[in-house]
Design an enzyme around this catalytic site. Sequence first.
Site, mmCIF file in Angstrom:
data_model
loop_
_atom_site.group_PDB
_atom_site.id
_atom_site.type_symbol
_atom_site.label_atom_id
_atom_site.label_comp_id
_atom_site.label_asym_id
_atom_site.label_seq_id
_atom_site.Cartn_x
_atom_site.Cartn_y
_atom_site.Cartn_z
ATOM 1 N N PRO A 148 0.821 -1.216 0.000
ATOM 2 C CA PRO A 148 0.000 0.000 0.000
ATOM 3 C C PRO A 148 0.855 1.266 0.000
ATOM 4 O O PRO A 148 0.342 2.356 -0.237
ATOM 5 C CB PRO A 148 -0.835 -0.113 1.287
ATOM 6 N N GLU B 201 2.352 -7.665 8.739
ATOM 7 C CA GLU B 201 2.629 -6.220 8.834
ATOM 8 C C GLU B 201 3.405 -5.712 7.627
ATOM 9 O O GLU B 201 3.700 -4.521 7.524
ATOM 10 C CB GLU B 201 3.415 -5.912 10.116
ATOM 11 N N ARG C 182 -4.816 -8.372 -20.428
ATOM 12 C CA ARG C 182 -5.842 -7.997 -21.415
ATOM 13 C C ARG C 182 -5.313 -6.994 -22.439
ATOM 14 O O ARG C 182 -5.967 -6.757 -23.452
ATOM 15 C CB ARG C 182 -7.126 -7.520 -20.727
ATOM 16 N N ASP D 222 -11.412 1.519 -23.965
ATOM 17 C CA ASP D 222 -11.846 1.429 -22.577
ATOM 18 C C ASP D 222 -11.552 2.713 -21.815
ATOM 19 O O ASP D 222 -10.709 3.508 -22.229
ATOM 20 C CB ASP D 222 -11.111 0.275 -21.863
HETATM 21 N N1 SAM Z 1 1.579 -2.424 7.540
HETATM 22 C C1 SAM Z 1 1.414 -2.196 6.126
HETATM 23 C C2 SAM Z 1 1.129 -0.722 5.896
HETATM 24 O O1 SAM Z 1 0.374 -0.140 6.698
HETATM 25 O O2 SAM Z 1 1.598 -0.162 4.904
HETATM 26 C C3 SAM Z 1 0.268 -2.998 5.575
HETATM 27 C C4 SAM Z 1 0.583 -4.437 5.398
HETATM 28 S S1 SAM Z 1 -0.748 -5.325 4.622
HETATM 29 C C5 SAM Z 1 -1.769 -5.723 6.009
HETATM 30 C C6 SAM Z 1 -0.026 -6.851 4.174
HETATM 31 C C7 SAM Z 1 0.348 -6.965 2.720
HETATM 32 O O3 SAM Z 1 -0.791 -6.817 1.891
HETATM 33 C C8 SAM Z 1 1.340 -5.955 2.188
HETATM 34 O O4 SAM Z 1 2.670 -6.317 2.496
HETATM 35 C C9 SAM Z 1 1.061 -5.960 0.704
HETATM 36 O O5 SAM Z 1 1.765 -6.983 0.031
HETATM 37 C C10 SAM Z 1 -0.428 -6.264 0.646
HETATM 38 N N2 SAM Z 1 -1.246 -5.074 0.402
HETATM 39 C C11 SAM Z 1 -2.116 -4.511 1.252
HETATM 40 N N3 SAM Z 1 -2.724 -3.456 0.724
HETATM 41 C C12 SAM Z 1 -2.238 -3.335 -0.528
HETATM 42 C C13 SAM Z 1 -2.477 -2.408 -1.586
HETATM 43 N N4 SAM Z 1 -3.325 -1.387 -1.454
HETATM 44 N N5 SAM Z 1 -1.815 -2.573 -2.736
HETATM 45 C C14 SAM Z 1 -0.922 -3.597 -2.893
HETATM 46 N N6 SAM Z 1 -0.656 -4.496 -1.918
HETATM 47 C C15 SAM Z 1 -1.300 -4.370 -0.757
#
Ligand code: SAM
Length: 243
Positions: free
Chosen positions: A90, A117, A155, A170
């Site tokens: 994220p 995490e 795609r 699109d």
């Molecule tokens: N502690 C992290 C933070 O607040 O940035 C969040 C970790 S999340 C619970 C666990 C995993 O989910 C991440 O390491 C990532 O690989 C994935 N993930 C969660 N949200 C995502 C998003 N919006 N885009 C891409 N991957 C995501």
Amino acid sequence: MIFDVITIFPEFFCGILEHGLLKRAIGGSYVSIRLHDLRDFAEDTHRSVDDRPFGGGPGMVFKPEPLFRAVESIQAQQSGRRSRVVLLTPQGQVLNQRRVEQLSREPGLILICGRYEGVDERVAAHLATDEISIGDYVLSGGELAAAVIMEAVARLLPGVLGNQQSAISDSFAMAAASPGGGEAAGLLDFPQYTRPAEFRGWKAPEVLLSGNHQQIREWRAQQALAKTYKNRPDLIERLPKEA
Ligand code: SAM
């Protein structure tokens, strides 16, 4: 295009790869998807891939060693241009269609799915070539994000969609507006209607039933612009000035 997905849940992808566009893309040999269980690259007998965060705090963090070993073992089998190494997080740059178009020109992508995490920061700093987020919200793992990238990229590969014109016209498509289609690149798609011509008193626009292709093109162009102004004015602000 080869997608190498590194995950602790390879089985997560079963349904996604057995239906719809990704199934067709694999069946037609347009893409190859290889799932790698991160635990196969753990160094201890418990196959552990995570540990407590330095400095304290809740949850667990993916250790760097298994991820480096996994990526390096994939790279050791690659000849020619290396795949980009994408860490799903994220905290990454938010994915959009322009980025998807760029990724679709790569020979392959290595997709790292985090959990818990997150992932030891040395992976982002010294292993990943890209950090990508699929939106400003937090998922429990990177698997859904990896699936989103694979479908959005697949795609766009020539031949995967029966009608490539569909991808070109699109929403968000920057590559090209359809020839004579009236759409401007980077806008939302125009509204679509199908039978019945009237449903619960709501009529489909008459122009679409007129058979006048010039008027239909003009109506669609106006509607695409109006819809973009209403729902996504930010897209219009971001258009290149000459558009
Ligand atoms: N502690 C992290 C933070 O607040 O940035 C969040 C970790 S999340 C619970 C666990 C995993 O989910 C991440 O390491 C990532 O690989 C994935 N993930 C969660 N949200 C995502 C998003 N919006 N885009 C891409 N991957 C995501």
